[in-house]
Design a protein around this motif. Structure first.
Motif, PDB file in Angstrom:
ATOM      1  N   VAL A   1      52.350  60.791   7.582  1.00  0.00           N
ATOM      2  CA  VAL A   1      52.346  62.190   7.996  1.00  0.00           C
ATOM      3  C   VAL A   1      51.209  62.364   8.992  1.00  0.00           C
ATOM      4  CG1 VAL A   1      52.145  64.588   7.278  1.00  0.00           C
ATOM      5  CG2 VAL A   1      53.259  62.931   5.775  1.00  0.00           C
ATOM      6  N   ALA A   2      51.562  62.752  10.216  1.00  0.00           N
ATOM      7  CA  ALA A   2      50.548  62.957  11.257  1.00  0.00           C
ATOM      8  C   ALA A   2      50.241  64.442  11.356  1.00  0.00           C
ATOM      9  CB  ALA A   2      51.065  62.433  12.594  1.00  0.00           C
ATOM     10  N   ARG A   3      48.977  64.736  11.569  1.00  0.00           N
ATOM     11  CA  ARG A   3      48.562  66.115  11.811  1.00  0.00           C
ATOM     12  C   ARG A   3      47.301  66.064  12.652  1.00  0.00           C
ATOM     13  NH1 ARG A   3      46.993  65.583   6.202  1.00  0.00           N
ATOM     14  NH2 ARG A   3      49.054  66.269   5.638  1.00  0.00           N
ATOM     15  N   GLN A   4      46.955  67.182  13.269  1.00  0.00           N
ATOM     16  CA  GLN A   4      45.757  67.224  14.097  1.00  0.00           C
ATOM     17  C   GLN A   4      44.509  66.991  13.237  1.00  0.00           C
ATOM     18  OE1 GLN A   4      46.498  71.167  15.614  1.00  0.00           O
ATOM     19  NE2 GLN A   4      47.035  70.368  17.639  1.00  0.00           N
ATOM     20  N   TRP A   5      43.748  65.903  13.383  1.00  0.00           N
ATOM     21  CA  TRP A   5      43.954  64.777  14.236  1.00  0.00           C
ATOM     22  C   TRP A   5      43.736  63.536  13.393  1.00  0.00           C
ATOM     23  CZ3 TRP A   5      41.684  69.292  16.003  1.00  0.00           C
ATOM     24  CH2 TRP A   5      42.335  69.919  17.082  1.00  0.00           C
ATOM     25  N   LEU A   6      44.704  63.298  12.534  1.00  0.00           N
ATOM     26  CA  LEU A   6      44.604  62.167  11.621  1.00  0.00           C
ATOM     27  C   LEU A   6      45.994  61.715  11.201  1.00  0.00           C
ATOM     28  CD1 LEU A   6      45.284  63.349   8.537  1.00  0.00           C
ATOM     29  CD2 LEU A   6      43.027  64.359   8.809  1.00  0.00           C
ATOM     30  N   TYR A   7      46.010  60.515  10.606  1.00  0.00           N
ATOM     31  CA  TYR A   7      47.233  59.984  10.009  1.00  0.00           C
ATOM     32  C   TYR A   7      47.016  59.882   8.503  1.00  0.00           C
ATOM     33  CZ  TYR A   7      48.366  58.314  14.741  1.00  0.00           C
ATOM     34  OH  TYR A   7      48.623  58.222  16.084  1.00  0.00           O
ATOM     35  N   GLU A   8      47.987  60.363   7.722  1.00  0.00           N
ATOM     36  CA  GLU A   8      47.943  60.179   6.273  1.00  0.00           C
ATOM     37  C   GLU A   8      49.032  59.181   5.890  1.00  0.00           C
ATOM     38  OE1 GLU A   8      48.520  63.656   3.926  1.00  0.00           O
ATOM     39  OE2 GLU A   8      48.359  62.584   2.021  1.00  0.00           O
ATOM     40  N   PHE A   9      48.640  58.107   5.236  1.00  0.00           N
ATOM     41  CA  PHE A   9      49.588  57.067   4.821  1.00  0.00           C
ATOM     42  C   PHE A   9      49.866  57.216   3.328  1.00  0.00           C
ATOM     43  CE2 PHE A   9      47.266  55.477   8.476  1.00  0.00           C
ATOM     44  CZ  PHE A   9      48.287  55.021   9.296  1.00  0.00           C
ATOM     45  N   ARG A  10      51.154  57.210   2.971  1.00  0.00           N
ATOM     46  CA  ARG A  10      51.560  57.361   1.577  1.00  0.00           C
ATOM     47  C   ARG A  10      52.408  56.167   1.165  1.00  0.00           C
ATOM     48  NH1 ARG A  10      53.475  63.713   2.136  1.00  0.00           N
ATOM     49  NH2 ARG A  10      51.386  64.575   2.581  1.00  0.00           N
ATOM     50  N   TYR A  11      51.907  55.423   0.204  1.00  0.00           N
ATOM     51  CA  TYR A  11      52.614  54.233  -0.266  1.00  0.00           C
ATOM     52  C   TYR A  11      53.657  54.627  -1.317  1.00  0.00           C
ATOM     53  CZ  TYR A  11      48.615  51.871   1.895  1.00  0.00           C
ATOM     54  OH  TYR A  11      47.663  51.433   2.779  1.00  0.00           O
ATOM     55  N   SER A  12      54.605  53.725  -1.543  1.00  0.00           N
ATOM     56  CA  SER A  12      55.703  54.034  -2.471  1.00  0.00           C
ATOM     57  C   SER A  12      55.250  54.131  -3.918  1.00  0.00           C
ATOM     58  CB  SER A  12      56.796  52.960  -2.348  1.00  0.00           C
ATOM     59  OG  SER A  12      56.258  51.676  -2.626  1.00  0.00           O
ATOM     60  N   ASP A  13      54.075  53.590  -4.258  1.00  0.00           N
ATOM     61  CA  ASP A  13      53.601  53.672  -5.636  1.00  0.00           C
ATOM     62  C   ASP A  13      52.657  54.859  -5.858  1.00  0.00           C
ATOM     63  OD1 ASP A  13      51.402  52.876  -4.230  1.00  0.00           O
ATOM     64  OD2 ASP A  13      51.050  51.028  -5.357  1.00  0.00           O
ATOM     65  N   GLY A  14      52.561  55.748  -4.894  1.00  0.00           N
ATOM     66  CA  GLY A  14      51.775  56.961  -5.082  1.00  0.00           C
ATOM     67  C   GLY A  14      50.411  56.953  -4.441  1.00  0.00           C
ATOM     68  N   ARG A  15      49.931  55.772  -4.022  1.00  0.00           N
ATOM     69  CA  ARG A  15      48.628  55.730  -3.353  1.00  0.00           C
ATOM     70  C   ARG A  15      48.721  56.373  -1.975  1.00  0.00           C
ATOM     71  NH1 ARG A  15      47.830  50.526  -2.064  1.00  0.00           N
ATOM     72  NH2 ARG A  15      49.997  50.116  -2.569  1.00  0.00           N
ATOM     73  N   SER A  16      47.610  56.838  -1.485  1.00  0.00           N
ATOM     74  CA  SER A  16      47.571  57.406  -0.135  1.00  0.00           C
ATOM     75  C   SER A  16      46.219  57.119   0.493  1.00  0.00           C
ATOM     76  CB  SER A  16      47.831  58.916  -0.174  1.00  0.00           C
ATOM     77  OG  SER A  16      46.796  59.578  -0.880  1.00  0.00           O
TER      78      SER A  16
END
Length: 312
Positions: free
Chosen positions: A106-121
Motif C-alpha cells: 500500500v503506497a501513500r504519501q510518502w512511504l510504502y507499507e508492505f503486508r505479508y500473507s502471515d499478518g506481518r507488516s
C-alpha cells in the motif's frame, strides 16, 4: 540515484533478458548508423566534382528494384524481430510463475507499507527469500505512485482504487533500492524503500523471529468478514453455484460475463465486484448483489481478497 547500478549483474534472470533486448536494439541501430553514414561519405567522395569534368552531368537514375526491395524487406524484418523478442520478454515479465508468494503493498504519501500473507507488516523495507518468486500486489490509498526496482529493470505504476502487480525472483542476496517514479507531491523525492534479499536459512530465522503468535494473517481476518457480512449465503465454497457463483477456485479463473465479455478473476475484479457488483455480472446470474461501498474499508477488502485466493 543510479538508474542502472553496477551491482545489478546477476540479480535476476529477467533483468538479464531485459538488458539483452536493449542491447539487441542498440547493436542494430549502430550497424545501420555506420552503414548509412559510411555509404553517404563514400558517395560524396566517389562522385565529388573534379577539375576538368565540370561539364559532366549527374546520371539520371529513377529507381533500382533490387535496392528498393532490400531496403524495405530488411528493415521490416528487423522491426518484426525486435517486436517478437520484446514481446516474449514482456510476456515473461508480466506472468508470475505458479506458486509465487504474494506481498501486498500500500503506497501513500510518502512511504510504502508492505503486508505479508502471515499478518506481518513493515514500512519502507521488504524482505524476500533468495531464489523464490515473489509477487507484489500494489495499490495506493491517495495519489498515483510508482514502484521501481532499477536493479531488476522492472517498474509498475500504483493506481489509487485498483490493483496492479509485478513479480521478481531474486538470484542474488543483498539490499536493493525501490523508488517512486511518479511525482506524488512535495515529498516525492524522499519516497524510497529497500528490498532485502536473504538466503533461505536467514529468511526462515527472520520470519520465526518476527512472527507474533497472536497476529492473525489477512486471509483469516477476511474469512471472518465474509462470515460476518453473510457472503456465504449466496456464494458457496464447495464448488456448487447458488444465487451467486461459487468462490471455490474462482481466483485466477476465466469468467464469462453476461455482456459476452470474459476476464480473469484477479484482485481488481474482486474489488470492483465488492464495491460495484453490477459493473460486471457473471453470465447466468442475476445482478442482485448489494454494494459494500462505504461499508468495507480498504484494509477489509484486501483481507477478503486474501481469503478468496485461498478458496481452492
Amino acid at each position: 540515484m543510479t538508474p542502472y547500478p553496477s551491482d545489478a549483474v546477476g540479480v535476476s534472470r529477467v533483468a538479464g533478458r531485459i538488458d539483452s533486448v536493449f542491447l539487441f536494439i542498440v547493436v542494430i541501430a549502430l550497424i545501420f548508423f555506420f552503414l548509412t553514414q559510411g555509404t553517404l561519405i563514400w558517395f560524396a567522395w566517389r562522385y565529388r566534382r573534379r577539375k576538368g569534368n565540370e561539364g559532366e552531368s549527374t546520371p539520371y537514375i529513377t529507381g533500382n528494384r533490387l535496392l528498393e526491395t532490400l531496403w524495405v524487406v530488411i528493415p521490416s524484418a528487423l522491426v518484426l524481430a525486435i517486436f517478437a523478442y520484446g514481446w516474449i520478454v514482456f510476456r515473461d515479465i508480466r506472468t508470475a510463475p505458479a506458486g509465487a508468494a504474494d506481498i501486498n503493498v500500500v503506497a501513500r504519501q510518502w512511504l510504502y507499507e508492505f503486508r505479508y500473507s502471515d499478518g506481518r507488516s513493515s514500512i519502507n523495507e521488504v524482505r524476500v527469500p533468495l531464489g523464490k518468486p515473489v509477487r507484489f500486489v500494489l495499490t495506493s490509498s491517495d495519489v498515483l505512485h510508482g514502484f521501481y526496482l532499477p536493479a531488476f529493470r522492472i517498474k509498475q505504476d500504483i493506481v489509487p482504487g485498483r490493483y496492479t502487480d509485478l513479480w521478481v525472483q531474486p538470484e542474488k542476496a543483498g539490499s536493493f533500492d525501490i523508488y517512486c517514479t511518479q511525482y506524488c507531491g512535495t515529498g516525492h523525492s524522499t519516497m524510497r524503500a529497500k528490498m532485502i534479499v536473504m538466503d533461505a536459512a536467514d529468511y526462515r530465522r527472520w520470519v520465526a523471529g518476527e512472527r507474533k503468535p497472536d497476529l492473525a494473517p489477512p486471509w483469516m481476518k477476511g474469512k471472518g468478514l465474509v462470515e460476518r457480512y453473510g457472503c456465504l449465503g449466496c456464494h458457496g465454497v464447495d464448488g456448487v453455484d447458488r444465487i451467486g457463483p461459487t468462490f471455490k477456485g474462482l481466483y485466477g479463473r476465466k469468467v464469462e460475463m453476461s455482456d459476452g465479455s470474459a476476464l480473469i478473476a484477479d484482485e481488481s475484479y474482486f474489488r470492483e465486484s465488492i464495491l460495484d457488483p453490477t459493473a460486471k455480472v457473471v453470465k447466468g446470474f442475476d445482478p442482485v448483489m448489494p454494494t459494500y461501498k462505504g461499508t468495507l474499508k480498504e484494509d477489509e477488502i484486501a483481507e477478503i481478497i486474501a481469503w478468496l485466493k485461498t478458496v481452492k
